[in-house]
Each structure stands twice: as structure tokens, then as C-alpha cells.
Design a protein around this motif. Sequence first.
Motif, PDB file in Angstrom:
ATOM      1  N   ALA A  60       0.822  -1.204   0.000  1.00  0.00           N
ATOM      2  CA  ALA A  60       0.000   0.000   0.000  1.00  0.00           C
ATOM      3  C   ALA A  60       0.862   1.263   0.000  1.00  0.00           C
ATOM      4  O   ALA A  60       2.054   1.236   0.331  1.00  0.00           O
TER       5      ALA A  60
ATOM      6  N   ALA B  21       0.778   3.766   2.055  1.00  0.00           N
ATOM      7  CA  ALA B  21       1.299   4.062   3.396  1.00  0.00           C
ATOM      8  C   ALA B  21       2.521   3.209   3.715  1.00  0.00           C
ATOM      9  O   ALA B  21       3.472   3.687   4.343  1.00  0.00           O
ATOM     10  N   GLU B  22       2.517   1.947   3.285  1.00  0.00           N
ATOM     11  CA  GLU B  22       3.682   1.085   3.523  1.00  0.00           C
ATOM     12  C   GLU B  22       4.885   1.571   2.725  1.00  0.00           C
ATOM     13  O   GLU B  22       6.028   1.476   3.191  1.00  0.00           O
TER      14      GLU B  22
ATOM     15  N   HIS C 262      -0.140  -1.264  11.116  1.00  0.00           N
ATOM     16  CA  HIS C 262      -0.662  -0.726   9.855  1.00  0.00           C
ATOM     17  C   HIS C 262      -1.575   0.473  10.104  1.00  0.00           C
ATOM     18  O   HIS C 262      -1.578   1.431   9.304  1.00  0.00           O
ATOM     19  N   GLY C 263      -2.330   0.447  11.172  1.00  0.00           N
ATOM     20  CA  GLY C 263      -3.206   1.568  11.484  1.00  0.00           C
ATOM     21  C   GLY C 263      -2.433   2.844  11.738  1.00  0.00           C
ATOM     22  O   GLY C 263      -2.824   3.928  11.268  1.00  0.00           O
TER      23      GLY C 263
ATOM     24  N   ARG D  29      -1.251   4.237   8.386  1.00  0.00           N
ATOM     25  CA  ARG D  29      -2.325   4.898   7.643  1.00  0.00           C
ATOM     26  C   ARG D  29      -2.638   6.267   8.246  1.00  0.00           C
ATOM     27  O   ARG D  29      -2.787   7.257   7.531  1.00  0.00           O
ATOM     28  N   ASP D  30      -2.734   6.327   9.570  1.00  0.00           N
ATOM     29  CA  ASP D  30      -3.074   7.586  10.236  1.00  0.00           C
ATOM     30  C   ASP D  30      -1.971   8.627  10.035  1.00  0.00           C
ATOM     31  O   ASP D  30      -2.264   9.810   9.808  1.00  0.00           O
TER      32      ASP D  30
ATOM     33  N   ALA E  83      -2.114   9.894   6.449  1.00  0.00           N
ATOM     34  CA  ALA E  83      -3.276  10.756   6.263  1.00  0.00           C
ATOM     35  C   ALA E  83      -3.028  12.136   6.868  1.00  0.00           C
ATOM     36  O   ALA E  83      -3.409  13.166   6.286  1.00  0.00           O
TER      37      ALA E  83
ATOM     38  N   ASP F  14      -5.043   7.626  -1.592  1.00  0.00           N
ATOM     39  CA  ASP F  14      -5.585   6.792  -0.516  1.00  0.00           C
ATOM     40  C   ASP F  14      -4.428   6.031   0.116  1.00  0.00           C
ATOM     41  O   ASP F  14      -3.703   5.309  -0.585  1.00  0.00           O
ATOM     42  N   PRO F  15      -4.192   6.180   1.421  1.00  0.00           N
ATOM     43  CA  PRO F  15      -3.075   5.459   2.049  1.00  0.00           C
ATOM     44  C   PRO F  15      -3.105   3.954   1.820  1.00  0.00           C
ATOM     45  O   PRO F  15      -2.056   3.300   1.876  1.00  0.00           O
ATOM     46  N   GLU F  16      -4.284   3.387   1.557  1.00  0.00           N
ATOM     47  CA  GLU F  16      -4.384   1.949   1.349  1.00  0.00           C
ATOM     48  C   GLU F  16      -4.297   1.564  -0.127  1.00  0.00           C
ATOM     49  O   GLU F  16      -4.368   0.381  -0.470  1.00  0.00           O
ATOM     50  N   GLN F  17      -4.107   2.530  -1.002  1.00  0.00           N
ATOM     51  CA  GLN F  17      -4.033   2.257  -2.442  1.00  0.00           C
ATOM     52  C   GLN F  17      -2.757   1.493  -2.774  1.00  0.00           C
ATOM     53  O   GLN F  17      -1.668   1.867  -2.346  1.00  0.00           O
TER      54      GLN F  17
END
Length: 500
Positions: free
Chosen positions: A96, A98-99, A116-117, A120-121, A124, A137-140
Motif C-alpha cells: 500500500a 502508506a507502507e 498498519h493503522g 495509515r493515520d 493521512a 488513498d493510504p491503502e491504495q
Amino acid sequence: MSAPILDVAHVGKSFPGVRALADVSLQVAPGEVVALVGENGAGKSTLLKILSGDYRLDEGTVRIGGAEVSHASPLEARRAGFRLVRQEPEIVPDIAAAENVFVGEYPRRSLGRVDHGAMRDAMAAQLRRYGFKGLVDPEQPGRSLSPAQTHIVEIVAALKPGVKVVAFDEPTSSLTSDEVERLFQLIRQLKAEGLSIIYVSHRLKEVLAISDRVVVLKDGRVTGNLMTARTNEDEIVRYMVGRELVHDFKREETTRPEVVLEVCHLSSRWHRDLGFSIRAGEILGFGGLVGAGRTELAKVIFGEYPRSGGTIRLLGRERDIRSPSDAIAADIGFAPENRKAEGLILVRSVIENASMAVYRRLSRWGVLSDRRMVEKVAPVIRALDVKTPSMEQEVGKLSGGNQQKVVLSRWLAAGPRLLILDEPTRAVDVGAKAEIYRLIDRLAKEGMAIMLISSEMPELLALSDRIVVMNGGRLSPVIEKKDATEELVVSYALGKGMAA
């Protein structure tokens, strides 16, 4: 003036047969934007790699915030506060966004599990802080990111806590004008926050618009340290190349009667009912905005993308081109826009990359002859003045302009009848650009048909014998050279006067 955050003093670096940097000194104060300019091969990339810990300097010192980091590893350089936003971001496709931002530095929960949370935070929050909310999108997944989104991910990664110095390496080479303005707003914000910024670009108008000072490198040495408010493009160019450059490249028409390429009623996923022709010795320019379908058209003709209808004729003979190998067999060459990802194998040598279109000619009984490769291809590489310590040098270690010359040398060695050039001077300095213009002109004089895709208006107008403009997969009427103006090209690019 405040004490510098970044202090580079008398740095030198050599490679076998090449003195890449000699006695280079550079300081950047808090809240200062210093532009670093120079021809390809001037030493800009080498200096950035030393600062980021990818290369070790041979002499001199580097200090960040007063602490010496002369021999830092990449991780140590990051922790010291130096962050590099690369020209072509290195995104891991299967994780992702974010990763990708936290790769190598994942936050952990108890028992060592990746949080992972938290990633993402944190991403964001950075997106909101720097004006990118809603753009990524951080999860994209990494593989689905657009070129602009990959740059955002790279920027967010660079601006994680602890940053002191940010270097932007050719950051606008694949951005639209709106995206460039958003980047400039970000740089102004970072400047106001007191960060030190290095801005590397060949686009001198951008350099003058965003920087406080301009440091010029030539042949590994600093030749100019100029206050932006008191300089101009002409002075910067003189420091870069040591000579005046002719701004308006002019060429004589060399078009011959013979039709080399004829495209009739071509349709694909991106195009419908296209038709045009290119004659021997002619340069047909393709204008249009980003996303208009020009690169896709080049890849359809070259067999990389499928067509759903229409015909392609080479020298009057219809060709069923379904792959790049079919195109090469039909005497078509293609220099793509993204040379690193599509035009070169970065871990292979200069001569191997330059020989790829003629491997069959250089092989006997299926075995490639190194001797024939050197005899056939090395003279072409030398003729283009590719700056490399040896023919065996990994092409990924060359500057951008020299990499582009290697791509072009491949097709000079092959001698195609049609050469497709997609943004041939992207991220190339003014000196190398003039060399490439002369080379394109020479190929046309020798009778090669050239399909030129360019987003640089002066380049398109100067090199093209005729111009067509693409908008939404459609082509404008042909514009003859005598009628070609920037206003007319832009009008067609915006869809004005295009058939429904």
C-alpha cells in the motif's frame, strides 16, 4: 544570513576514468531554496547520491545541522535529516501507499508486529498538512498509483519527522501545470517552516520562479553561485555550458516524396479512425495535452498495445504489427518517454543496451559476438559523445542525458526507416538538448521518417515539418510549418476546431 543547515565543503569524487566532482562547496540556510543546475554529466546526481548516502565521497566534508555526516549510509543520512525526492520514485508495487512511505521504518506494536493503522493515520495526517488530502488513498496499492501520486508518496516519505534538508530532483518532469503549481505551493510552505531545500531542474523558468540562489555545476566543479533576483536564463546558461546557445533551433526542410508510414482508419482502446502519413526525411510533430493519447498511439504503432481496427503500411506494404519484435522487423524504432522503466535495462552495460535492436545481426548460430558488438555499436556511442568511463559501465549509473543518448544510439545502430521519439528531451539539460536536436535533424537529412511527440512548444515548432494535435484520441487537421503557431496548437489541444 543564518548558519547553514547543510554545509558541503571541498567535496571530491572519482570513478574509474572520470572525475565526477572536484572541490565542490555548497551551503543551504534554513528557509532557503537553492537551485542546483548544470548539464547532464555535470555532477548533480553524484552530489545528491553522496548527500543521500548512496555514494561515499573521496575528499571533503558534509555537515547537516552542524553534525558531520561525510561517510553516512543511506539510513544514517535519513536519520541526520537529509531527504531526497527522486525524479523517478521507487515505489514497491505490491504494498500500500502508506507502507511505501514507511518502508524500512515500519512502526511496531508490542511483540514486533507492524502497526498498519499507525502508518495509515500518519500518512493521512501528512497528506492533510501538506495540501494533498484526497489525492492519494493510504491503502491504495503501489502499482495503481499515477505518476503524480507516486511523487506525492515520495514527498510524504521525505517529510516524515526529523527532516532538515529536502532535495527535489527534477520534480516536475512528469507533472501537469496545475501539479507544478501545487508543488511550488508546498515548497513555499516548507521554506516558511524553516527547512533547507535543494531544487534540481533543467527548467530554468521554474528555477528562477522558486529559488533564492542558483548554484551551477560544470564538469564536476561549481562555476556559478548566483542570487536569483539578480540573474537571468542567459547568464545561467553561460555558466552551465561556457558558451552562448542559440535559443531558436532552425532546420531546413528535408522531406522526400517517398511515404514511409501510412496509417489508415486506426482504432484502439484510446483512438478512433486515425489517419496520417510520414514521408522520408520528414519530422511529423504530435502536440497535445498529457493524457491526449499520443504515447498510446506510439505504442500501438510499435506493437506494444493492440489496435482494434485500421491498417499500418510501411513503404507501401501493409504490416500486421502485434509486438515490438514485429515493429523492429518492419524497420520501426521507438525511444519511449520513460527511458529508465521502458527504454533501458539499468543493470546492463552501455554497449549491451545500445546493441539490443541489432542482437540478431551481431549473433552467429544464436551466440552473440562481443567483438562484432564492439565493432558495430561502439563507434555509434562515441559519435554521440556518451560520457561514460567505459562501454561496460552500467547504464543506470549514467546521467539522464547520457542515458537518453544510449537509447538513441541503439536506433542509430539499427538504422530504422521510421523512428518514434516520445518526449526525447525530457529532463535533459540545455546543452544535451541542442545535441539531440542536431542529431534528429541529421537523421531526417539522411532520409529517416520521424514521429516526434513533444510537450515542449518551442521544440515542437522548431523541429516539425508538419504538426498534428491530439485531443481525446482524435487528430486535428494537419498544420503546415508556415502556419504553425503556439496559439493554434494550444487551441487544437483544448479541443477547439476538432471534428466531433
